[in-house]
Design an enzyme around this catalytic site. Structure first.
Site, PDB file in Angstrom:
ATOM      1  N   HIS A  76     -22.409  26.277  73.930  1.00 55.01           N
ATOM      2  CA  HIS A  76     -23.532  25.471  74.423  1.00 55.01           C
ATOM      3  C   HIS A  76     -24.465  26.323  75.277  1.00 55.01           C
ATOM      4  O   HIS A  76     -24.209  26.521  76.473  1.00 55.01           O
ATOM      5  CB  HIS A  76     -23.015  24.295  75.254  1.00 55.01           C
ATOM      6  CG  HIS A  76     -22.361  23.223  74.456  1.00 55.01           C
ATOM      7  ND1 HIS A  76     -22.499  21.881  74.752  1.00 55.01           N
ATOM      8  CD2 HIS A  76     -21.564  23.282  73.369  1.00 55.01           C
ATOM      9  CE1 HIS A  76     -21.804  21.164  73.872  1.00 55.01           C
ATOM     10  NE2 HIS A  76     -21.227  22.006  73.039  1.00 55.01           N
TER      11      HIS A  76
ATOM     12  N   CYS B 168     -22.931  24.460  68.301  1.00 54.31           N
ATOM     13  CA  CYS B 168     -21.672  23.736  68.288  1.00 54.31           C
ATOM     14  C   CYS B 168     -21.429  23.062  66.933  1.00 54.31           C
ATOM     15  O   CYS B 168     -21.146  23.731  65.954  1.00 54.31           O
ATOM     16  CB  CYS B 168     -21.632  22.740  69.444  1.00 54.31           C
ATOM     17  SG  CYS B 168     -19.958  22.202  69.864  1.00 54.31           S
TER      18      CYS B 168
ATOM     19  N   GLU C 199     -27.280  25.673  76.529  1.00 53.79           N
ATOM     20  CA  GLU C 199     -28.139  24.968  77.484  1.00 53.79           C
ATOM     21  C   GLU C 199     -27.530  24.936  78.889  1.00 53.79           C
ATOM     22  O   GLU C 199     -28.156  24.424  79.822  1.00 53.79           O
ATOM     23  CB  GLU C 199     -28.445  23.547  76.989  1.00 53.79           C
ATOM     24  CG  GLU C 199     -27.414  22.493  77.299  1.00 53.79           C
ATOM     25  CD  GLU C 199     -26.077  22.738  76.644  1.00 53.79           C
ATOM     26  OE1 GLU C 199     -25.033  22.545  77.296  1.00 53.79           O
ATOM     27  OE2 GLU C 199     -26.069  23.139  75.465  1.00 53.79           O
TER      28      GLU C 199
END
Length: 395
Positions: A357, A265, A359
């Site tokens: 992202h 990001c 995760e």
């Protein structure tokens, strides 16, 4: 846990956009006033991860999904220690919290963190307004501030800070260096520059065998190098990457030492700048957990989680030469909705990054392999360094 929230009438509130558009509704969460850049997030789930994502600092977040709050909140799904959004906009807040993991209601959590919100407005109309006019400054007014005149409220909105040129790293970063131990076999230490990092990111790095050193954003390159890390990681975060010159300079200093790098990001935008590319503000950004991205290396389409209002200005096709002397660079991923750069891969130095992202907090798991790719790159670089050192000793 199943609880019924109050049916008592909510006090009135108004959302005021920078272009003068007004949307009247009901107060939600804390009452008062708040200012920020209004943006929309398209995830149908994951509102708690969104609220506690530090990348949303300085922004009033509106959920496009109409029904929000039915699963309540819990401590496990928090991505940081607090709610970071400047304000929260929903159409239909749930009157019932019904989920076995729930520990409290969303409304109560918003009040506890003093987050001013509004509900009961036509969020589709606001979304269309943002898509047509771009993300813009806005304000939510309730309680005593609702007595301000329309022009006074609009003046407050137009007098607030614009996101372009705004550096918010100091607001969200850790104040102190702290460490997470590696889970399982330790492969080395990774220095994580906390520009607004999420808890899940740190956990996934630790699960890959990294001893995770989380560092404040004002640390110097010399202090990072003194840790002798096997790798460097730049996290997600809020603000304009064009206002983070110091972080770009620090990244170049570490890259010059041959230390492997992974950024997500904001960390993707800063790698782009370090390599010599520019960045620019998107009209209304990407925010949600359903963004299709093409991995050019595999041809695979990934559904990914996004939260970014800025992007790297680099050619999608072909290979570019870094203007800063870091060799060949290619765009590794791009968004299928608008062809925005979503990843960079360096071909002559051990560095790569993605704009989204991986995760998956909240979001799908399609991009989780990137943590494994980072681990493999660090191991390969360590093996290469050992081989080079042994060859030098034998000579």
């Amino acid at each position: 846990m199943t609880t019924q929230t109050s049916f008592s009438p909510k006090p009135p509130a108004v959302l005021v956009l920078e272009d003068g558009t007004r949307f009247r509704g009901d107060a939600y969460g804390a009452t008062g006033s708040t200012l920020g850049e209004v943006v929309f997030a398209t995830g149908m789930t994951g509102y708690q991860e969104t609220l506690t994502d530090p990348s949303y600092a300085g922004q009033i977040v509106m959920m496009t999904a109409p029904h929000i709050g039915n699963t309540g909140v819990n401590s496990t799904d928090e991505e940081s220690s607090r709610i970071w959004v400047s304000g929260f906009v929903v159409r239909d807040p749930s009157r019932v919290v019904s989920n076995f993991r729930a520990e409290d209601s969303l409304d109560s959590e918003l009040v506890a963190d003093d987050i001013v919100g509004i509900s009961g407005i036509d969020t589709r109309a606001v979304t269309r307004r943002i898509r047509a006019g771009g993300a813009m400054r806005a304000g939510i007014f309730s309680g005593d501030t609702l007595t301000l005149t329309d022009s006074e409220q609009l003046d407050m909105v137009r007098g607030s800070a614009e996101m372009s040129g705004l550096n918010l790293s100091a607001r969200v970063s850790t104040r102190e260096h702290y460490t997470l131990p590696a889970a399982g076999e330790r492969i080395g230490a990774v220095a994580v520059l906390d520009l607004g990092v999420k808890k899940s990111t740190l956990n996934y790095l630790a699960e890959r065998g990294f001893e995770v050193h989380v560092l404040p954003q004002d640390i110097s390159a010399d202090e990072v190098l003194a840790l002798a890390p096997e790798a460097l990681f730049y996290s997600n975060g809020p603000g304009d990457p064009g206002a983070s010159d110091r972080h770009v300079d620090m990244l170049r200093s570490v890259l010059n030492e041959g230390i492997p790098y992974f950024g997500i990001c904001f960390g993707n935008q800063l790698l782009g700048r370090a390599l010599g590319f520019g960045t620019y503000k998107l009209p209304f950004g990407h925010r949600g957990i359903n963004q299709p991205v093409l991995d050019k290396g595999t041809g695979r389409v990934e559904i990914t989680s996004h939260n970014h209002g800025f992007a790297v200005d680099a050619p999608i096709e072909g290979i570019s030469d870094s203007a800063e002397g870091y060799g060949r660079v290619e765009v590794s991923h791009y968004g299928l909705n608008d062809n925005v750069v979503e990843g960079l891969n360096c071909l002559d130095i051990p560095a790569f990054s993605v704009q989204y992202h991986p995760e998956s907090a909240a979001g799908p798991h399609d991009a989780m392999y990137l943590f494994d790719r980072f681990r493999d790159m660090v191991i390969a670089q360590s093996d290469h360094t050992d081989t080079t050192n042994n060859a030098g000793e034998n000579n």
